[in-house]
Design an enzyme around this catalytic site. Structure first.
Site, mmCIF file in Angstrom:
data_model
loop_
_atom_site.group_PDB
_atom_site.id
_atom_site.type_symbol
_atom_site.label_atom_id
_atom_site.label_comp_id
_atom_site.label_asym_id
_atom_site.label_seq_id
_atom_site.Cartn_x
_atom_site.Cartn_y
_atom_site.Cartn_z
ATOM 1 N N TYR A 1 -47.393 6.907 11.438
ATOM 2 C CA TYR A 1 -48.829 6.837 11.720
ATOM 3 C C TYR A 1 -49.553 6.371 10.462
ATOM 4 C CZ TYR A 1 -53.590 8.375 12.836
ATOM 5 O OH TYR A 1 -54.947 8.415 13.065
ATOM 6 N N ASP B 1 -48.228 3.714 2.092
ATOM 7 C CA ASP B 1 -49.295 4.562 2.617
ATOM 8 C C ASP B 1 -49.046 5.958 2.073
ATOM 9 O OD1 ASP B 1 -50.884 6.291 4.011
ATOM 10 O OD2 ASP B 1 -50.521 5.403 5.981
ATOM 11 N N LYS C 1 -57.300 11.558 1.781
ATOM 12 C CA LYS C 1 -57.098 13.016 1.771
ATOM 13 C C LYS C 1 -57.344 13.669 0.403
ATOM 14 C CE LYS C 1 -54.443 12.879 5.944
ATOM 15 N NZ LYS C 1 -54.844 13.501 7.178
HETATM 16 C C1 LIG Z 1 -50.133 8.609 6.611
HETATM 17 C C2 LIG Z 1 -51.551 8.447 7.057
HETATM 18 N N1 LIG Z 1 -52.180 7.278 6.862
HETATM 19 C C3 LIG Z 1 -53.455 7.066 7.211
HETATM 20 C C4 LIG Z 1 -54.189 8.079 7.802
HETATM 21 C C5 LIG Z 1 -55.615 7.849 8.191
HETATM 22 O O1 LIG Z 1 -56.446 8.602 7.359
HETATM 23 P P1 LIG Z 1 -57.909 9.049 7.878
HETATM 24 O O2 LIG Z 1 -57.683 10.095 8.939
HETATM 25 O O3 LIG Z 1 -58.572 9.585 6.641
HETATM 26 O O4 LIG Z 1 -58.570 7.829 8.409
HETATM 27 C C6 LIG Z 1 -53.583 9.314 8.037
HETATM 28 C C7 LIG Z 1 -54.341 10.409 8.674
HETATM 29 O O5 LIG Z 1 -53.859 11.473 8.952
HETATM 30 C C8 LIG Z 1 -52.235 9.507 7.672
HETATM 31 O O6 LIG Z 1 -51.605 10.657 7.890
#
Ligand SMILES: Cc1ncc(COP(=O)(O)O)c(C=O)c1O
Length: 442
Positions: free
Chosen positions: A148, A250, A277
């Site tokens: 994700y 990521d 985060k």
């Molecule tokens: C690995 C990863 N990338 C991107 C995101 C997207 O971040 P946001 O929820 O701050 O848009 C998340 C969200 O949980 C995530 O777990």
């Protein structure tokens, strides 16, 4: 009686839900708690405890989906943010706080020479993808099945595919994981099988002239925290380098794993990294950093392909201040302490699972953990997709809540610095009670 008072028809959460769903579809803007007949609502949090609208306090082992590494209302953050609030919250130009957080991240993260801020992890991934496209002149993005990366169109692909649509293991199908994603965008995204060196090399080579970047979460939550196999990231780096494809890490969640993030812990030498985060200290944030020559695509003063970007609230001094106060309070010893606590927790949870008679394993690294309710540790995303295991996980989540511990509905959990041995024992004991209840249901 257990802690799940919110389920009573006359509970405060039930009343809030009745009101909320008149204005908000499903009664919540948060995505992840599909709790029937209604979700719960929180009213406050302090340290590692969170209070729901029905007056029940729980140990928070989710920390706003891993974003709060110091738990709730961390004093250095509330103090510094209060001071910042009095000085103004958002300006039409950059602030010294932005520069200070940029410098801190550049100093800490091996692959980051320059960095630029946004407002969410989704935006960070989007910025990284656009940067890779502008830099390479290619359009396609590759990602791993089951991972994700937020809700930008190109990555809402194959993170929840199933046996009916996922295609062959060596050439996973590109499947939309959400409504609203144009079909051509889904098909543009190339889906790769995690830890399969040969298949990954074969697919990237086949699309060598089209792929701008491979998006990699070295410890992907939705995939079940299956760690990179020995040599996998190095091989991926060699292959991508020879094909002129960039690697984007990521680290929106996985930055949590060490002082220098996932790339310090697992290697992989990414060209670009997306953050979110914890670097916002509890406030909205995202950031994209990486090689200076690639990041130059964001520089309005240089020639060459440029990205029009910038958000009204990007790098606002509140998020920057909170992020600084958070990361400044986390030195290498702090990460080592979290790592030791995480190891103790996973060992404890593994032991209660082993004696519970309920099939399940605990995955994760350092401060991150995740229940996967299959008999054996998953080796691929596909191993985690088992309807019975999914149902078991939903019930485990509810029983954990009832035993006084909040984890994610998908089994995700994480530690925060206000926790210590007492809280680790508390989580393990709660899991023991939850598994016992689960066993009795079977
Ligand atoms: C690995 C990863 N990338 C991107 C995101 C997207 O971040 P946001 O929820 O701050 O848009 C998340 C969200 O949980 C995530 O777990």
């Amino acid at each position: 009686m257990g802690a799940n008072r919110f389920l009573d028809p006359g509970s405060a959460s039930a009343r809030l839900f009745e009101e909320a769903r008149r204005f908000i579809p499903g009664g919540t803007s948060k995505a992840n708690f599909d709790v029937r007949p209604h979700p719960f609502y929180f009213v406050s949090g302090h340290g590692c405890r969170v209070l729901d609208a029905d007056g029940v306090e729980r140990l928070d082992a989710l920390n706003n989906f891993t974003a709060l590494i110091h738990g709730h209302a961390f004093e250095p953050v509330t103090r510094r943010v209060s001071e910042q609030l009095a000085r103004g919250t958002a300006f039409a130009a950059s602030t010294p706080e932005e520069i200070a957080l940029a410098r801190l991240l550049v100093d800490r993260v091996p692959g980051v020479e320059q960095i630029r801020f946004g407002n969410s992890g989704t935006e960070a991934v989007m910025m990284a993808i656009k940067a890779a496209r502008a830099f390479t002149g290619r359009d396609r993005i590759a990602k791993f099945e089951g991972a994700y990366h937020g809700y930008y169109d190109d990555v809402q692909v194959s993170f929840n595919s199933g046996p009916g649509n996922w295609g062959s293991p060596e050439e996973p199908a590109s499947v939309p994981s959400s409504g609203g994603v144009p079909k051509h965008r889904v098909l543009e995204t190339l889906v790769l099988p995690w830890n399969d060196t040969e298949a990954t090399e074969r697919l990237l080579t086949r699309f060598r002239n089209e792929v701008a970047a491979v998006l990699v979460d070295p410890l992907a939550n939705r995939m079940g925290f299956i760690p990179p196999a020995p040599g996998f990231l190095d091989h991926l780096r060699r292959v991508t380098r020879s094909l002129g494809i960039l690697v984007i890490f990521d680290e929106v969640i996985s930055f949590r794993v060490s002082y220098g993030g996932a790339q310090e812990r697992y290697g992989g030498e990414p060209d670009l990294t997306a953050f979110g985060k914890i670097i916002g200290g509890g406030f909205p944030v995202g950031a994209t950093g990486g090689r200076a020559d690639v990041m130059a695509v964001f520089d309005p003063t240089t020639d060459g392909p440029r990205i029009a970007s910038g958000g009204t609230f990007s790098a606002n001094p509140v998020s920057m201040t909170a992020g600084l106060a958070t990361l400044a309070a986390l030195d290498r010893d702090g990460f080592a302490r979290l790592e030791a606590m995480g190891a103790r927790l996973r060992a404890g949870l593994g032991a209660v699972l082993a004696t519970s008679g309920v099939p399940g394993v605990v995955m994760g690294d350092t401060s991150l953990f995740r229940f996967v309710m299959t008999a054996d540790a998953p080796r691929t995303y596909r191993d985690t997709v088992e309807p019975v295991a999914g149902r078991r996980l939903s019930r485990l989540f509810m029983h954990m809540l009832d035993a006084g511990v909040l984890i994610g509905a998908n089994g995700l959990g994480c530690l925060s610095t206000p926790m210590g041995d007492r809280e680790i024992d508390e989580i393990v004991e709660a899991a023991g009670r939850a598994l016992h209840a689960l066993r009795r249901e079977a």
